[in-house]
Enzyme design. Sequence first.
Site, PDB file in Angstrom:
ATOM      1  N   ARG A 195       0.865  -1.184   0.000  1.00  0.00           N
ATOM      2  CA  ARG A 195       0.000   0.000   0.000  1.00  0.00           C
ATOM      3  C   ARG A 195       0.896   1.226   0.000  1.00  0.00           C
ATOM      4  NH1 ARG A 195      -1.951   3.408   4.006  1.00  0.00           N
ATOM      5  NH2 ARG A 195      -3.982   4.365   3.606  1.00  0.00           N
ATOM      6  N   SER A 226     -12.853  -2.837   1.361  1.00  0.00           N
ATOM      7  CA  SER A 226     -13.058  -2.124   2.631  1.00  0.00           C
ATOM      8  C   SER A 226     -14.551  -1.938   2.843  1.00  0.00           C
ATOM      9  CB  SER A 226     -12.400  -0.738   2.585  1.00  0.00           C
ATOM     10  OG  SER A 226     -11.020  -0.874   2.396  1.00  0.00           O
ATOM     11  N   LYS A 248      -3.584   6.551   8.162  1.00  0.00           N
ATOM     12  CA  LYS A 248      -4.447   6.805   7.001  1.00  0.00           C
ATOM     13  C   LYS A 248      -5.065   8.175   7.192  1.00  0.00           C
ATOM     14  CE  LYS A 248      -8.660   4.986   4.718  1.00  0.00           C
ATOM     15  NZ  LYS A 248      -8.247   4.711   3.319  1.00  0.00           N
TER      16      LYS A 248
HETATM   17  C1  LIG Z   1      -5.321   1.409   5.731  1.00  0.00           C
HETATM   18  C2  LIG Z   1      -6.259   1.679   6.858  1.00  0.00           C
HETATM   19  N1  LIG Z   1      -7.615   1.539   6.722  1.00  0.00           N
HETATM   20  C3  LIG Z   1      -8.322   1.825   7.829  1.00  0.00           C
HETATM   21  S1  LIG Z   1      -7.255   2.302   9.095  1.00  0.00           S
HETATM   22  C4  LIG Z   1      -5.850   2.094   8.116  1.00  0.00           C
HETATM   23  C5  LIG Z   1      -4.474   2.343   8.633  1.00  0.00           C
HETATM   24  C6  LIG Z   1      -4.056   1.313   9.641  1.00  0.00           C
HETATM   25  O1  LIG Z   1      -2.751   1.619  10.080  1.00  0.00           O
HETATM   26  P1  LIG Z   1      -2.303   1.335  11.589  1.00  0.00           P
HETATM   27  O2  LIG Z   1      -2.299  -0.160  11.785  1.00  0.00           O
HETATM   28  O3  LIG Z   1      -0.901   1.919  11.668  1.00  0.00           O
HETATM   29  O4  LIG Z   1      -3.279   2.042  12.479  1.00  0.00           O
HETATM   30  C1  LIG Z   2      -8.229   0.405   3.748  1.00  0.00           C
HETATM   31  C2  LIG Z   2      -7.965  -0.902   3.991  1.00  0.00           C
HETATM   32  C3  LIG Z   2      -8.828  -1.693   4.797  1.00  0.00           C
HETATM   33  N1  LIG Z   2      -8.542  -2.982   5.032  1.00  0.00           N
HETATM   34  C4  LIG Z   2      -7.423  -3.555   4.504  1.00  0.00           C
HETATM   35  C5  LIG Z   2      -7.149  -4.986   4.798  1.00  0.00           C
HETATM   36  N2  LIG Z   2      -6.576  -2.859   3.736  1.00  0.00           N
HETATM   37  C6  LIG Z   2      -6.776  -1.558   3.436  1.00  0.00           C
HETATM   38  N3  LIG Z   2      -5.950  -0.930   2.696  1.00  0.00           N
END
Ligand SMILES: Cc1ncsc1CCOP(=O)(O)O
Ligand SMILES: C=C1C=NC(C)=NC1=N
Length: 219
Positions: free
Chosen positions: A47, A118, A147
């Site tokens: 990502r 998602s 994020k």
């Molecule tokens: C990609 C994504 N989607 C919802 S929260 C998130 C980020 C999660 O990152 P972290 O595990 O550092 O909180």
């Molecule tokens: C936004 C997201 C939510 N869930 C997962 C598994 N990956 C992502 N990039």
Amino acid sequence: MTGRIAPEMMRQHLRMYLVLGSVNCIAEPEWVVQEAMVGGATMVQFREKGRAALTGEPRIQLARRIRNLCRQAGVPFIVNDDVGLALKLNADGVHIGQDDESAASVRERIGKRILGVSAHTIEEARRAIHHGADYIGVGPIYPTVSKEDAKPVQGPGLLRAMRAAGIDMPIVGIGGITAEKAEEVVGAGADGVAVISAVTAAGSVRDAAASIRAKADVI
Ligand SMILES: Cc1ncsc1CCOP(=O)(O)O
Ligand SMILES: C=C1C=NC(C)=NC1=N
């Protein structure tokens, strides 16, 4: 893979799901991936997003190096958002958000590969199932700094609500998840946890992955 992945197999892959890009890493991303897999990561998502994210050839080359490490380890390699890159690298699957290309058209393009979507509501979860998702990513469960445009924090209650509504497809929780919180997420009905910073920014990447894996394996 001949047919679509079996739900039981999908649930196993979701146990300790590492999500990362170069932006999330202090050390080299490849090293982080390798150490996390030694620690017990069960699936890896590339990502590469955010202000300082790589673009063009460097981005493709990093994705390819991570794909190679995952292949050697027998761990599924998933690409976030970029279906073209996933097909170019013959990734094991893609993960898309609600506002990305619709799940139906992505399913069309990727064939039997893993499709993750998602979902923030029961309705979005039902739609993802209808369009052939193999798992849904639900969150943010807790506050996250990884994020920028994260939706409101949902807490583990959303996971319980989805299971109570009869959504029995593979679900991974994501957002602010640490080893301490992993048990609560899995206890609320998730099949596993998706993690960025608790692993990528850990003092020991390997130990962090191992402790989260141990908590997620309690199912
Ligand atoms: C990609 C994504 N989607 C919802 S929260 C998130 C980020 C999660 O990152 P972290 O595990 O550092 O909180
Ligand atoms: C936004 C997201 C939510 N869930 C997962 C598994 N990956 C992502 N990039």
